[in-house]
Design a protein around this motif. Structure first.
Motif, short mmCIF file in Angstrom:
data_model
loop_
_atom_site.label_atom_id
_atom_site.label_comp_id
_atom_site.label_asym_id
_atom_site.label_seq_id
_atom_site.Cartn_x
_atom_site.Cartn_y
_atom_site.Cartn_z
N PRO A 112 0.80 -1.23 0.00
CA PRO A 112 0.00 0.00 0.00
C PRO A 112 0.82 1.27 0.00
CG PRO A 112 -0.22 -1.21 2.07
CD PRO A 112 0.52 -2.09 1.14
N SER A 113 1.91 1.27 0.79
CA SER A 113 2.69 2.51 0.87
C SER A 113 3.29 2.86 -0.50
CB SER A 113 3.79 2.38 1.91
OG SER A 113 4.64 1.30 1.58
N ARG A 114 3.80 1.81 -1.09
CA ARG A 114 4.40 2.06 -2.42
C ARG A 114 3.33 2.51 -3.41
NH1 ARG A 114 5.45 -0.14 -7.27
NH2 ARG A 114 7.44 0.46 -8.20
N PHE A 115 2.17 1.84 -3.31
CA PHE A 115 1.11 2.18 -4.26
C PHE A 115 0.65 3.63 -4.07
CE2 PHE A 115 -3.39 2.23 -5.58
CZ PHE A 115 -3.23 1.88 -6.89
N LEU A 116 0.51 4.02 -2.80
CA LEU A 116 0.11 5.41 -2.54
C LEU A 116 1.14 6.38 -3.08
CD1 LEU A 116 -1.24 5.12 1.13
CD2 LEU A 116 -2.54 5.68 -0.90
N GLU A 117 2.41 5.98 -2.89
CA GLU A 117 3.49 6.84 -3.40
C GLU A 117 3.43 6.96 -4.92
OE1 GLU A 117 7.23 5.57 -1.84
OE2 GLU A 117 8.37 6.74 -3.28
N VAL A 118 3.13 5.80 -5.55
CA VAL A 118 3.04 5.78 -7.03
C VAL A 118 1.88 6.68 -7.50
CG1 VAL A 118 2.44 4.31 -8.99
CG2 VAL A 118 4.18 3.58 -7.38
N VAL A 119 0.74 6.52 -6.84
CA VAL A 119 -0.44 7.31 -7.24
C VAL A 119 -0.15 8.80 -7.10
CG1 VAL A 119 -2.82 7.86 -6.61
CG2 VAL A 119 -2.07 5.48 -6.73
N GLY A 120 0.42 9.16 -5.93
CA GLY A 120 0.74 10.56 -5.69
C GLY A 120 1.71 11.10 -6.74
N SER A 121 2.71 10.27 -7.03
CA SER A 121 3.73 10.68 -8.00
C SER A 121 3.12 10.90 -9.39
CB SER A 121 4.84 9.62 -8.03
OG SER A 121 5.77 9.94 -9.02
N ILE A 122 2.28 9.92 -9.77
CA ILE A 122 1.69 10.01 -11.12
C ILE A 122 0.78 11.23 -11.23
CG2 ILE A 122 0.00 8.87 -12.63
CD1 ILE A 122 1.35 6.20 -11.77
N LEU A 123 -0.01 11.44 -10.17
CA LEU A 123 -0.89 12.62 -10.19
C LEU A 123 -0.08 13.89 -10.28
CD1 LEU A 123 -3.57 11.63 -7.51
CD2 LEU A 123 -3.92 11.90 -9.96
N GLY A 124 1.01 13.89 -9.58
CA GLY A 124 1.89 15.06 -9.62
C GLY A 124 2.44 15.30 -11.01
N ARG A 125 2.88 14.19 -11.60
CA ARG A 125 3.48 14.34 -12.94
C ARG A 125 2.45 14.72 -14.01
NH1 ARG A 125 6.21 9.47 -11.81
NH2 ARG A 125 4.85 8.40 -13.33
N SER A 126 1.30 14.09 -13.85
CA SER A 126 0.30 14.28 -14.92
C SER A 126 -0.45 15.62 -14.79
CB SER A 126 -0.71 13.15 -14.89
OG SER A 126 -1.44 13.19 -13.66
N GLY A 127 -0.56 16.09 -13.58
CA GLY A 127 -1.31 17.32 -13.37
C GLY A 127 -2.79 17.08 -13.25
N LEU A 128 -3.19 15.84 -13.27
CA LEU A 128 -4.61 15.53 -13.12
C LEU A 128 -5.00 15.71 -11.66
CD1 LEU A 128 -7.22 14.32 -14.47
CD2 LEU A 128 -6.39 12.09 -13.66
N PRO A 129 -6.08 16.48 -11.43
CA PRO A 129 -6.51 16.61 -10.04
C PRO A 129 -6.90 15.25 -9.48
CG PRO A 129 -7.53 18.28 -11.39
CD PRO A 129 -6.87 17.34 -12.34
N ALA A 130 -6.58 15.08 -8.23
CA ALA A 130 -6.85 13.77 -7.61
C ALA A 130 -8.34 13.47 -7.63
CB ALA A 130 -6.30 13.78 -6.17
N SER A 131 -9.16 14.49 -7.49
CA SER A 131 -10.61 14.24 -7.45
C SER A 131 -11.15 13.82 -8.81
CB SER A 131 -11.32 15.50 -6.97
OG SER A 131 -11.04 16.57 -7.87
N ASN A 132 -10.33 13.93 -9.85
CA ASN A 132 -10.76 13.50 -11.20
C ASN A 132 -10.27 12.11 -11.52
OD1 ASN A 132 -10.93 16.49 -11.18
ND2 ASN A 132 -11.68 16.18 -13.24
N LEU A 133 -9.63 11.50 -10.54
CA LEU A 133 -9.18 10.11 -10.74
C LEU A 133 -10.03 9.21 -9.85
CD1 LEU A 133 -7.17 8.01 -11.84
CD2 LEU A 133 -5.70 8.53 -9.85
#
Lengths: 761, 295
Positions: A602-623
């Motif tokens: 889970p920790s890694r997955f959360l880190e991955v999600v956060g990272s991807i959202l950061g890179r993509s610029g997609l708001p988290a609420s739109n994922l």
């Protein structure tokens, strides 16, 4: 023969004591000798002092005697008769007329004094006389030769006072008489000295045989030879010229105590004792040497015995170790069942022993269904107890000649050699399955655990151990794949299918690197007003050999191969980047399916999600991440925390394929879900099937009651869409609205939709 | 003169017969009366005046010997013989002079009585009991020097008397120191008679007191005086020859006197009398040892 430690210590103590005894005895004897010498010296001094005191006492008595006699003679000389005589004489009186009377009176007084002064009833004065200054005898109490005076004679030159004249056994007290300052003569008293000496000096018992003499001016009045060994003491007789000299001859114990011979005897005795001790010490020393040798020998024996014992222990240890190694090498430490190695060995042995054509060797591979879940839920200790119980049940199910081995984890191998009929294998398998029908109890939990069994039979399914094991494994896989809690016999078809799967795996592992994977997006529309509000990203694999492979085929393979995390991350990254672009055209919600495997870290997955959202610029609420009911039902604390972590990031969560699983409704409230997706199987019969309608209505009502958005999947016709719309279903996706499409196509749709919505009404 | 002598003798005989008849008290009478009356004069250690003395004890012994009670009758030198004989008597140069009768007061007179001739006319004496003599004793300061004995008593008496001329001599009449007994008057000495109240004991103190330069003293008393005041008195020489003392009896008591002599003999032999003498007169005993021991 070994000696007890306590006895040995006692013996050592005695030896030390014995070694110490010699010097101690010598010291003691020397001390005794010294003390005896000192005591003897002190005793002699004390004895001498005692004798001295005794002699002084006697001297004092004698002195007192003479002082009394001096008083006597002084008293006599002070008598008025003397004065009368000399007065009358001075007056010229004659003897015939008066003077003689005075003289006679003096004589009478002298006699009376001589008679009255006694010692022990005997007269003290043997003679009293008055010697005229011209040495003529005026008066004399002695009857012998009156008027004749023999020596000693008083010293006429001596000043006044009583003289004690001692001469040859005669002691005379001489008192000069003065009349009107003129010396008229001497009053002379002969002291019965022998009487005084006998009564006063020798009176009473002497402390020892003794000889006492009186010395005058250092010379004995009576010569006496001195014997050797005597103690000589002297005492002055006060107020007299006498000195008492006593020679004491110690007798009896005193003689022994004061004699040098006693010291010499004691010293000789000491010498004898020392010699005796030396001899005893020498004998003891020799004994000690012998004893030492004996002890040394005993010690050596004891040492050898100990070494031998240690060697034996070492041998036993090594044997045990070897047995342990052998056991560890061949047996499972947890269940005590033969391990894979021994199982394989026995399999090999059984196959090689199989000679007759009508004999079979049956190999079962048994795997406990969902054991990992139990292990993760209740812990490894409970898992271990479960494995031990499972092993016991397996052993109870087979023949004694059969071998049950643990291959690892929850996988067991059962080797049944010498079977005559194939059907027997099925019976035993059934027995095994039945044995697992009873509940397992561990950690206060009672639950059911099933098994899946793969069966391979030699020689037809293989005549070597590896082949047979592989085929049994294929059969097991088949059993698992076909619903578990069952058994499957190996078939050739299974083998082929497996081969196909393996071929796909070989291709799949390189699919990502070879850009064979790609995404398509199925739009999600609003039911009431079918505008695209988002899309679900769907993974597709197009292989040059296999062609387009359906997700149902390759995604489980990815999960099994352990590459789903990598692929899932790629999917999320690609889709997020794309959605970010679409989000510029208008509000856009991207849905991505998440495998349960991805959630294991889970920790890694959360880190991955956060990272991807950061890179993509997609708001988290739109994922919106979609998880299946299986993930939710897993209900592990890990999944819970992970889901709450995603919610915290602002990411939306969707429950996918709702109603296809166990549909425990409690999780809807328990977990932070935003959206519920009705599985297409419920939508398929709408709106004509009453059951489906009821279910759809219920689900919608429930979801709305919980404040969840509802997306209906698999909308294929207008009736379905209309029904859902009538039931206030929020969103829908399906072929009726849009098929999954490449990103570019969706971009066009979204662009067009954006253009339409941007156009003024 | 002869008639006168006869007369006198006859008168005396008559007197004696009368008095003897009237005052006869001999041994039987004493025994009958059950008492022996001892006449004594305090004198030296014979009768000390204190209830004892040589003669007191002697008479007491004699009374016990007789089996009668002893009674001491004190008298003095002037009347002592009268008390015994029943008639006063006085010595005269010619003999004795009888005076008037007096009551007989005693049975024996024992008080250091020197046996003198005139006294023998008055009383009967027992056997001698004590030696005596008379010496001339002077004060120490007197210029008189003791005579040097010649070895003859008579010569010594003469030698002494030659020295007495002009010297005062104290004497006592009716005693043994009566100067008439020794012809002192012929020596040219100045006799000083002591008054009648003076005791013999007081003669030596009188000399010491300066009453006279010299005095007559009987030997026992002289020896006591010399012992008592050594260096203050000195014996010049003998006045008399040897004298003796005895116990006086009435001439009418011959049995009593005989009984006494018997008694005296007894105590002398058994030594009890010697012990009495040694006790009361040790010096005299030594001085006259022959007298006491050779008897």
């Amino acid at each position: 023969m070994s000696q007890p430690a306590g006895q040995y210590r006692l013996s050592t103590f005695k030896d030390r004591l014995a070694r110490l005894a010699g010097p101690l005895l010598i010291l003691y004897m020397l001390l005794l000798l010294g003390v005896t010498y000192l005591a003897q010296r002190d005793f002699q001094a004390s004895y001498t002092t005692q004798l001295q005191l005794d002699l002084e006492k006697r001297a004092a008595a004698l002195s007192y005697f003479y002082q009394e006699r001096i008083k006597d003679i002084r008293t006599l000389s002070g008598d008025s008769a003397l004065e009368a005589y000399f007065a009358n004489e001075a007056l010229g009186m004659s003897m015939e007329y008066g003077l003689r009377a005075s003289l006679l009176k003096i004589g009478r007084i002298m006699r009376e004094k001589a008679q009255a002064t006694t010692l022990g009833g005997l007269p003290v004065f043997s003679r009293i006389a008055f010697m005229h200054a011209d040495s003529s005898i005026l008066l004399d109490t002695s009857n012998e030769s009156p008027g004749v005076w023999r020596s000693p004679k008083p010293d006429t030159q001596s000043p006044g006072g009583v003289q004690i004249i001692a001469d040859d056994h005669v002691v005379v007290l001489s008192q000069p008489y003065l009349y009107k300052g003129q010396n008229k003569g001497f009053l002379l008293a002969f002291v019965n000295h022998d009487l005084a000496f006998r009564q006063l000096v020798y009176e009473g018992s002497t402390p020892a045989a003794s000889r006492i003499v009186i010395l005058v001016e250092g010379h004995p009045v009576t010569p006496a030879a001195r014997r050797s060994g005597s103690i000589l003491v002297q005492a002055q007789v006060r107020a007299t010229p006498f000195k008492l000299e006593a020679q004491y001859y110690p007798t009896g114990m005193t003689s022994y105590l004061t004699s040098g011979w006693s010291s010499a005897l004691l010293a000789l005795l000491t010498l004898f004792i020392l010699v005796g001790v030396a001899i005893a010490k020498r004998i003891r020393s020799q004994n000690y040497i012998l004893f030492g040798r004996f002890e040394e020998s005993a010690r050596h024996r004891e040492l050898l015995h100990q070494q031998n014992r240690q060697l034996q222990e070492e041998i036993h240890k090594r044997q045990d170790y070897e047995e342990q190694l052998t056991r560890q090498a061949n047996f499972d430490g947890l269940t005590n069942l033969p391990n894979r190695s021994l199982g394989m060995e026995r399999l090999s042995l059984a196959l090689s022993s199989m000679q007759r054509a009508d004999e079979f060797v049956v190999l079962l591979l048994v795997d406990l269904d969902r054991f990992k879940k139990v292990n993760d839920t209740l812990g490894h200790a409970a898992g271990d107890r479960l494995l031990i119980e499972a092993a016991r049940r397996l052993l109870d199910s087979v023949r004694e000649s059969d071998t049950v081995a643990r291959l690892g984890g929850d996988e067991f191998m059962i080797l049944m050699p010498g079977l005559k009929q194939r059907e027997s294998a099925g019976l035993i398998c059934r027995k095994i399955l039945d044995g697992f029908s009873l509940p397992f109890v561990t950690a206060n939990y009672e639950f059911f655990l099933t098994t899946s069994i793969g069966v391979a039979i030699a020689p037809e399914d293989g005549d070597d151990p590896n082949t047979l094991l592989k085929n049994a494994d294929i059969a097991l896989y088949k059993a698992k794949d076909e619903g578990r809690n069952t058994l499957r016999f190996f078939t050739a078809e299974m083998n082929e299918r497996l081969k196909a799967r393996q071929g796909m795996e070989n291709l799949l592992i390189h699919a990502l690197a070879r850009n064979e994977l790609f995404l398509v997006y199925q739009p999600v529309v609003c039911v009431a007003d079918p505008i695209i509000i988002g899309a679900e990203a769907l993974l597709r694999w197009r292989n040059p050999v296999l062609g387009l492979v359906q997700p149902d085929h390759f995604i489980p393979l990815c999960e099994d191969m352990g590459i789903i995390e990598e692929i899932g991350e790629w999917v999320l990254s690609q889709a997020s980047a794309q959605a970010s672009q679409w989000h510029r055209l208008g509000p856009f919600r991207l849905s991505v399916n998440i495998s349960s495997v991805q959630l294991r870290s889970p920790s890694r997955f959360l880190e991955v999600v956060g990272s991807i959202l950061g890179r993509s610029g997609l708001p988290a609420s739109n994922l919106e991440l979609e998880v299946t009911e299986r993930v939710v039902l897993d209900d592990s604390s890990t999944n819970q925390s992970m889901l709450r972590g995603l919610d915290a990031l602002g990411v939306r969560l969707s429950i996918d394929d709702f109603g296809t699983g166990y549909s425990a409704l409690g999780y809807l409230k328990k977990f932070p879900f935003d959206t519920l997706k009705i599985d297409k199987s419920f939508v398929h019969d709408l709106p004509h099937d009453e059951g489906s309608v009821a279910l759809a209505r219920a689900i919608l009502a429930m979801a709305h009651a919980l404040g969840l958005d509802v997306i209906a999947e698999g909308i294929e016709n207008a009736d379905q869409a209309e029904f859902l719309s009538s039931q206030h279903c929020d969103f829908a996706q399906g072929y009726f609205f849009h098929k999954p499409m490449p990103a570019a196509a969706l971009t066009q749709l979204l662009t067009a939709q954006a253009t339409i919505h941007a156009r003024p009404a | 003169m002869a008639w006168q002598s006869v007369w006198r003798i006859g008168l005396l005989g008559l007197f004696l017969a009368v008095t003897s008849a009237a005052c006869a008290r001999d041994l039987d009478d004493v025994r009958q009366a059950g008492v022996l009356r001892h006449l004594g004069i305090p004198y030296a250690n014979f009768v000390t005046g204190s209830g004892d003395g040589l003669d007191v004890e002697l008479m007491q012994g004699f009374a016990r010997h007789l089996g009668v009670r002893y009674e001491f009758i004190k008298t003095d030198w002037n009347r002592a013989f009268g008390d015994l004989a029943g008639r006063q008597v006085r010595r005269t140069d010619s003999g004795i002079q009888w005076l008037g009768n007096v009551p007989v007061r005693g049975d024996v007179l024992a008080s250091g009585i020197t046996t003198l001739a005139w006294r023998g006319e008055v009383v009967d004496f027992s056997n001698p009991t004590f030696p005596s003599g008379v010496w001339l004793v002077a004060r120490a300061q007197s210029s008189l020097r003791p005579i040097t004995p010649t070895g003859s008593l008579e010569a010594d008496i003469r030698k002494l008397k030659q020295l007495m001329r002009g010297r005062s001599v104290l004497a006592l009449e009716n005693t043994c120191l009566d100067p008439g007994l020794y012809d002192i008057a012929k020596t040219g000495a100045r006799v000083k008679l002591a008054n009648s109240t003076l005791q013999l004991n007081e003669m030596a103190p009188a000399v010491l007191n300066g009453d006279a330069e010299t005095t007559l003293l009987d030997v026992p008393d002289a020896l006591i005086a010399l012992d008592k005041w050594p260096g203050e008195l000195k014996v010049i020489g003998p006045v008399s020859g040897n004298q003796e003392m005895s116990v006086a009896f009435r001439k009418s008591s011959p049995k009593l006197r005989a009984a006494f002599n018997q008694y005296l003999e007894k105590v002398w032999r058994d030594g009890s009398y010697i012990k009495l003498v040694q006790r009361y007169y040790p010096g005299v005993f030594d001085y006259y040892r022959d007298f006491f021991e050779t008897r």
